[in-house]
Design a protein around this motif. Structure first.
Motif, PDB file in Angstrom:
ATOM      1  N   ASN A 107       0.625  -1.139  -0.268  1.00 21.42           N
ATOM      2  CA  ASN A 107       0.265  -0.098   0.047  1.00 21.42           C
ATOM      3  C   ASN A 107       0.623   0.979  -0.080  1.00 21.42           C
ATOM      4  O   ASN A 107       1.543   1.444   1.228  1.00 21.42           O
ATOM      5  CB  ASN A 107      -0.911  -0.313   1.366  1.00 21.42           C
ATOM      6  CG  ASN A 107      -1.567   0.832   1.424  1.00 21.42           C
ATOM      7  OD1 ASN A 107      -2.200   1.298  -0.237  1.00 21.42           O
ATOM      8  ND2 ASN A 107      -2.396   1.481   1.936  1.00 21.42           N
ATOM      9  N   PRO A 108       1.135   2.264  -0.897  1.00 23.61           N
ATOM     10  CA  PRO A 108       1.799   3.067  -1.359  1.00 23.61           C
ATOM     11  C   PRO A 108       0.951   4.164  -0.079  1.00 23.61           C
ATOM     12  O   PRO A 108       0.109   4.246   0.435  1.00 23.61           O
ATOM     13  CB  PRO A 108       1.775   3.739  -2.284  1.00 23.61           C
ATOM     14  CG  PRO A 108       0.123   3.310  -2.810  1.00 23.61           C
ATOM     15  CD  PRO A 108      -0.017   2.273  -2.060  1.00 23.61           C
ATOM     16  N   SER A 109       2.617   4.783   0.304  1.00 26.09           N
ATOM     17  CA  SER A 109       2.612   5.284   1.401  1.00 26.09           C
ATOM     18  C   SER A 109       2.477   6.738   0.907  1.00 26.09           C
ATOM     19  O   SER A 109       2.957   7.296  -0.323  1.00 26.09           O
ATOM     20  CB  SER A 109       3.639   5.639   2.590  1.00 26.09           C
ATOM     21  OG  SER A 109       5.114   5.416   1.801  1.00 26.09           O
ATOM     22  N   ILE A 110       2.111   7.910   1.181  1.00 24.72           N
ATOM     23  CA  ILE A 110       2.101   9.586   0.427  1.00 24.72           C
ATOM     24  C   ILE A 110       2.780  10.243   1.167  1.00 24.72           C
ATOM     25  O   ILE A 110       3.063  10.210   2.507  1.00 24.72           O
ATOM     26  CB  ILE A 110      -0.070   9.724   1.420  1.00 24.72           C
ATOM     27  CG1 ILE A 110      -0.373   8.436   0.919  1.00 24.72           C
ATOM     28  CG2 ILE A 110       0.202  10.992   0.261  1.00 24.72           C
ATOM     29  CD1 ILE A 110      -2.057   9.286   1.403  1.00 24.72           C
ATOM     30  N   ASP A 111       3.169  11.232   0.764  1.00 24.57           N
ATOM     31  CA  ASP A 111       4.499  12.309   0.585  1.00 24.57           C
ATOM     32  C   ASP A 111       3.371  13.112   1.345  1.00 24.57           C
ATOM     33  O   ASP A 111       2.494  14.056   0.301  1.00 24.57           O
ATOM     34  CB  ASP A 111       4.881  12.185  -0.372  1.00 24.57           C
ATOM     35  CG  ASP A 111       6.340  13.604   0.345  1.00 24.57           C
ATOM     36  OD1 ASP A 111       5.836  14.273   1.193  1.00 24.57           O
ATOM     37  OD2 ASP A 111       7.062  13.599  -0.384  1.00 24.57           O
ATOM     38  N   PRO A 112       2.898  13.531   2.576  1.00 24.38           N
ATOM     39  CA  PRO A 112       1.731  15.364   2.600  1.00 24.38           C
ATOM     40  C   PRO A 112       2.623  16.284   1.955  1.00 24.38           C
ATOM     41  O   PRO A 112       1.797  17.235   1.995  1.00 24.38           O
ATOM     42  CB  PRO A 112       2.419  15.153   4.042  1.00 24.38           C
ATOM     43  CG  PRO A 112       3.022  14.264   4.707  1.00 24.38           C
ATOM     44  CD  PRO A 112       3.774  13.477   3.687  1.00 24.38           C
ATOM     45  N   LEU A 113       3.972  16.531   1.974  1.00 25.84           N
ATOM     46  CA  LEU A 113       4.158  18.019   1.582  1.00 25.84           C
ATOM     47  C   LEU A 113       4.029  18.620  -0.058  1.00 25.84           C
ATOM     48  O   LEU A 113       3.879  18.579  -0.300  1.00 25.84           O
ATOM     49  CB  LEU A 113       5.952  18.473   1.646  1.00 25.84           C
ATOM     50  CG  LEU A 113       5.959  17.913   2.304  1.00 25.84           C
ATOM     51  CD1 LEU A 113       8.378  17.786   3.247  1.00 25.84           C
ATOM     52  CD2 LEU A 113       6.086  19.538   3.807  1.00 25.84           C
ATOM     53  N   ARG A 114       3.494  16.944  -1.164  1.00 35.66           N
ATOM     54  CA  ARG A 114       2.891  17.245  -2.209  1.00 35.66           C
ATOM     55  C   ARG A 114       2.036  16.337  -1.919  1.00 35.66           C
ATOM     56  O   ARG A 114       1.235  16.820  -3.562  1.00 35.66           O
ATOM     57  CB  ARG A 114       4.674  16.192  -3.551  1.00 35.66           C
ATOM     58  CG  ARG A 114       5.501  17.284  -3.653  1.00 35.66           C
ATOM     59  CD  ARG A 114       7.141  16.263  -3.688  1.00 35.66           C
ATOM     60  NE  ARG A 114       7.697  15.868  -2.497  1.00 35.66           N
ATOM     61  CZ  ARG A 114       8.401  16.186  -1.395  1.00 35.66           C
ATOM     62  NH1 ARG A 114       8.719  17.508  -1.587  1.00 35.66           N
ATOM     63  NH2 ARG A 114       8.860  15.585  -0.412  1.00 35.66           N
TER      64      ARG A 114
END
Lengths: 501, 248
Positions: A124-131
Motif C-alpha cells: 500500500n503506497p505511503s503518501i508524501d504530505p508535502l506534495r
C-alpha cells in the motif's frame, strides 16, 4: 516560632565569577528566593523558597544560575520515600489538605508509549504530505443517522450544528482566574489564527474576548460563574463540565484572594469572594436531569451550537458516555487521570480516575456496539504530550483532542507545579498584575501557532506513512495500532493486537 | 394581549411561538393556557416590559437564564425555576419543587406556598444585581446551600405546628447573602458556615417591602406578621475554606 521540618527541594548554584550583581533574579522571582546584600555586594538565595520554575536561570544575562535537585536525602527507603515523608511533615505542620498543581506526576504506566503505529511497505503506497493532499480538518458535532437528498441531489437532511476544526486539536478549559488574562488572550488569538477552538473554562468570558467567539467554546460548570445569555451565545459551542481528570468527583474552589476586579467582572461575583463550584451540579442527579440541562442550553441558544459534556475518565466511563449521548449531548469529552489542574487535592489527583487510553477505547467500543457512535463526537484529553499521542488517540476512536498543559508549556510553563500559589513567574497561573504583564500575548500566541502547526505536519507525516490521506479515515482504525509490553487484558480493552501479530 | 392554547404543544414549538410573538411586538403580554409540564418557558427572555401569564403547571427550568421578563403562574411550579436567572420577576400562585433559583444572579421569585429541597442554592449577587426569593410557606432541606449572595425570605404562612419552617442543613456552605426566617431557630438547623445576625433598619425596610409585594401579588392580608419575629442569618465569612489547604 514552632519548629518547621521543611527542607529544600532544590539547590540554587550561583557562579560567583559570572554573577554581576545586576539583581535581575531578585526582581524576577515572585517567591522572593534571591536577595541582594549591599554590604557584601553579593546576591544570595534561599533554597527553601525555590520552586524550580527556571525564570531566573533563563533571564540571568550572564547565565550564572543553575538549579539542581537538592542533594539532601533521606536514608534510602523504597516505602517511605522522601515524598511520603515530606507530605506528612507538611500536613503535621499545617493541618491542611494537600493541594497540588498540574497533572498526576507519579510513576504509573503511560499507555501511549506502549502503543506503536503502522506504516505502509510495498502493499500500500505511503503518501508524501508535502506534495499530496492531506486532510486534517474535522467536524465536531452530532452526525445524523441518515442523509437524505432531493431529486436535484441537494442535501435535505437538517444537519445538527457542527464546529469545523482545521486540526483535530483544541485548547482545553482553563478558566480566567486559574490562568491570567494575557494567557487567555494568547490562547484565543492562536485558536483564531489556527482555525481551532479554545475553551473559557468556568470563569466567564472577558468582554475583550467576545470578538474571538467563532473560536470559543464556553463552559458551564456547577458554580455557573459568569453564565448568562450573552455568554452562552458568545461561542460556537457550550461545554457542560461534570468532571475533570485531575479531580474526578470533586468541585472547584478559586480562593477569594484571586478574585480581583477583573476576575470578579467575568465571574460576576463580588471582589474577594470565594468562587466555589459544588462537586455536582445540583440540578443533575441523573442522565434525565443532564438531558434537562443540555436542552435548557439548546433552547437558550436556539439549537445553534453543539453541546459538549465533559467527564473525568472513571471506572464506568463507557456506560456514562452512552448515557450522555442518549441525553442529547453532541460531543462527549473525556479527561484522563493525568489531566492537569490549577489546584487539586493531591490524594484525589494521584489516586482517582483511570488512564485516558482505556476510557477512550472502551467508550468508542461501547458507542459502536450500541449503534450511537455517530450521534456524538468524542474528544479526549488528559495528557496529550505530542502529535503521536494524538494520532494514537484518533486511531483508538477519538475525533479530536484537547490540550492544556502542552499549550501552557508552549507559553512558558516550566512544570514547576506551583500554580495554586498564584505566584507564577511566567505570568500564566497568576492574577498578580506585575507577573501577568510578563506574558506577552503577541509573542505567546505565535508560539502556540508554531506548536500546533508543527504537530499538524507531524500528524500528516504519520498519516501519510500509513497510506491514509485524511484524519477521518484513521478514526477508530485500530488495525494501525499494535501494543508492546501489555498483557492480554490490556490488549483486549484497548482492542489492539500485540506487535508481530 | 396574545392568548396561546398550549394543549399538546411540545415545549420546543411553544417556546419558539413565544419568541415569535415577543419579537414582533416588544411590549406584548402573553397568556398561556393549558400548560402541562412544558419545560424552559421564558428561557433567556430579555423583554423587560412583557408579562407571561401561565395557567396550568409549567415544567422544569422555567425562567432559566431569564434576563428581564415577568412570569406569573396560576398553578404550581416544578423544579429549577429561575435557574441561573439574571433579571426579571416570577410569581407562583402555588407550591414549587427543588432547586428554585439555582445560581440565580438577579431578579425575584415569589412563591405563594411551599418549596422543595436546595432552594436558592448557589445564589449570587453582583454589583447592583441582588436576587430575591420569597417563600410564603415552608422550605425543604439545604435551603440557601452555597449561597454567595442575594436574599431568601421564608414567611411560614399557613404551616401547622408540626411542620418545620425550614428543613435541615439550612445555609450549608453559605459564603454570602442573607436568609430571613419567620421563626427563631436553634443553631443545629443550620450549616456550620452560618451565624445569626442582628436586625437593623434596613432589614425592616426590606422585609416590609417584600411582604407588601407578597400581599399584593397573592391578595393576602399579612398584617399579623410581626417583623421582630423574623430572625436573620448570614455567612460567617466570604472565604469559608481559605485555611483548609496546604500547597505541596
Amino acid at each position: 516560632m514552632s519548629l518547621n521540618f521543611n527542607t529544600p527541594l532544590f539547590e540554587i548554584i550561583r557562579d560567583k565569577n559570572k554573577c554581576i550583581q545586576c539583581k535581575v533574579c531578585v526582581r524576577q522571582c515572585a517567591n522572593e528566593v534571591h536577595w541582594y546584600s549591599s554590604y557584601e555586594n553579593i546576591v544570595n538565595s534561599d533554597n527553601n523558597k525555590c520552586v524550580n520554575c527556571h525564570r531566573c536561570v533563563i533571564l540571568c544575562p550572564t547565565k550564572a544560575i543553575t538549579i539542581r535537585k537538592h542533594r539532601l536525602e533521606f536514608r534510602n527507603n523504597s516505602n517511605w520515600t522522601s515524598n511520603a515523608i515530606k507530605e506528612i511533615q507538611k500536613q503535621a505542620d499545617t493541618g491542611g489538605v494537600l493541594l497540588s498543581s498540574m497533572g498526576n506526576p507519579n510513576k504509573l504506566p503511560i499507555y501511549w508509549d506502549k502503543i506503536l503505529l503502522n506504516a505502509s511497505q510495498v502493499t500500500n503506497p505511503s503518501i508524501d504530505p508535502l506534495r499530496e493532499p492531506m486532510e486534517t480538518k474535522v467536524m465536531i458535532g452530532r452526525k445524523p443517522d441518515k442523509l437524505k437528498f432531493n431529486k436535484q441531489g441537494d442535501l435535505i437532511t437538517d444537519m445538527p450544528p457542527q464546529i469545523e476544526l482545521n486540526v483535530p486539536i483544541m485548547f482545553s478549559a482553563m478558566s480566567y482566574g486559574s490562568i491570567s488574562k494575557n494567557a487567555h488572550e494568547a490562547l484565543a488569538r492562536a485558536a483564531t489564527k489556527l482555525g481551532i477552538c479554545y475553551n473559557t473554562g468556568e470563569g466567564g468570558l472577558n468582554k475583550d474576548f467576545y470578538k474571538y467567539g467563532k473560536n470559543t467554546i464556553v463552559q458551564v460548570a456547577s458554580g455557573r460563574f459568569g453564565v448568562y445569555k450573552d455568554y452562552l451565545n458568545a461561542g460556537v459551542g457550550i461545554e457542560i463540565k461534570i468532571g475533570q481528570g485531575a479531580k474526578p468527583g470533586i468541585g472547584g474552589h478559586l480562593p477569594g484572594k484571586k478574585v480581583g476586579a477583573d476576575v470578579s467582572v467575568t465571574r460576576m461575583i463580588p471582589i474577594g469572594s470565594d468562587a466555589i463550584s459544588p462537586a455536582p451540579h445540583h440540578d443533575i442527579y441523573s442522565i434525565e436531569d443532564l438531558r434537562q440541562l443540555i436542552f435548557a442550553l439548546k433552547e437558550t441558544t436556539n439549537y445553534s451550537k453543539p453541546i459538549f459534556v465533559k467527564i473525568a475518565a472513571v471506572h464506568n466511563a463507557a456506560a456514562i458516555a452512552s448515557g450522555i449521548v442518549r441525553a442529547g449531548a453532541d460531543v462527549v469529552v473525556v479527561d484522563g487521570f493525568r489531566g492537569g489542574t490549577g489546584a487539586a487535592p493531591t490524594r484525589v489527583r494521584d489516586n482517582v480516575g483511570i488512564p485516558i487510553e482505556f476510557a477512550l477505547a472502551s467508550i468508542d467500543q461501547r458507542l459502536r456496539e450500541e449503534g450511537i457512535r455517530n450521534s456524538a463526537s468524542l474528544v479526549i484529553s488528559g495528557s496529550i504530550r505530542n502529535s503521536s499521542d494524538i494520532v494514537k488517540a484518533i486511531a483508538l476512536g477519538a475525533d479530536a483532542v484537547y490540550i492544556g498543559s502542552a499549550a501552557l508549556i508552549a507559553m512558558g510553563c516550566h512544570m514547576c507545579r506551583s500554580c495554586s500559589t498564584g505566584k507564577c513567574n511566567w505570568g500564566i497561573a497568576t492574577q498578580q498584575y506585575d507577573l501577568v504583564k510578563r506574558l506577552n500575548p503577541d509573542i505567546m500566541y505565535k508560539r502556540l501557532v508554531n506548536l500546533i502547526s508543527a504537530w499538524n505536519h507531524e500528524i500528516q507525516e504519520m498519516l501519510g506513512g500509513m497510506g491514509i490521506n485524511a484524519v477521518d479515515s484513521l478514526r477508530g482504525n485500530k488495525l494501525m495500532l499494535r501494543g508492546i509490553d501489555l498483557n492480554e487484558t490490556e490488549l483486549r480493552i484497548l482492542g489492539i493486537k500485540y506487535v508481530g501479530e | 394581549m396574545k392568548i396561546i392554547d398550549a394543549l399538546d404543544v411540545p415545549y420546543r414549538t411553544l417556546n419558539k411561538l413565544i419568541d415569535t410573538v415577543l419579537l414582533n411586538n416588544n411590549e406584548e403580554n402573553i397568556i398561556l393556557k393549558n400548560i402541562f409540564g412544558q419545560r424552559y418557558i421564558g428561557r433567556g427572555l430579555s423583554y423587560k416590559n412583557s408579562l407571561i401569564q401561565i395557567y396550568g403547571t409549567p415544567g422544569n427550568d422555567m425562567a432559566s437564564y431569564m434576563n428581564g421578563t415577568k412570569i406569573e403562574v396560576f398553578g404550581n411550579g416544578q423544579d429549577a425555576i429561575g435557574n441561573t436567572m439574571n433579571e426579571g420577576t416570577v410569581i407562583i400562585h402555588g407550591d414549587c419543587g427543588d432547586t428554585i433559583g439555582y445560581a440565580m444572579r438577579g431578579g425575584s421569585i415569589y412563591i405563594k406556598g411551599n418549596v422543595g429541597y436546595r432552594v436558592g442554592i448557589h445564589m449570587k449577587e453582583y454589583k447592583n444585581m441582588k436576587p430575591v426569593i420569597v417563600i410564603g410557606g415552608k422550605a425543604g432541606e439545604f435551603l440557601g446551600e452555597y449561597m454567595a449572595g442575594g436574599i431568601i425570605i421564608v414567611l411560614g404562612i399557613d404551616i401547622s405546628k408540626s411542620e418545620k419552617i425550614v428543613g435541615k442543613f439550612c445555609g450549608t456552605g453559605m459564603h454570602g447573602g442573607v436568609i430571613y426566617i419567620y421563626e427563631n431557630l436553634e443553631d443545629y438547623n443550620f450549616g456550620k458556615e452560618v451565624k445569626k445576625s442582628e436586625f437593623n433598619e434596613k432589614d425592616v425596610e426590606l422585609l416590609s417591602k417584600h411582604i407588601k409585594f407578597y400581599e399584593k401579588a397573592f391578595s393576602r392580608n399579612l398584617e399579623y406578621l410581626r417583623i421582630e419575629k423574623f430572625s436573620k442569618y448570614v455567612a460567617i465569612g466570604k472565604n469559608p475554606y481559605s485555611n483548609m489547604y496546604c500547597n505541596y
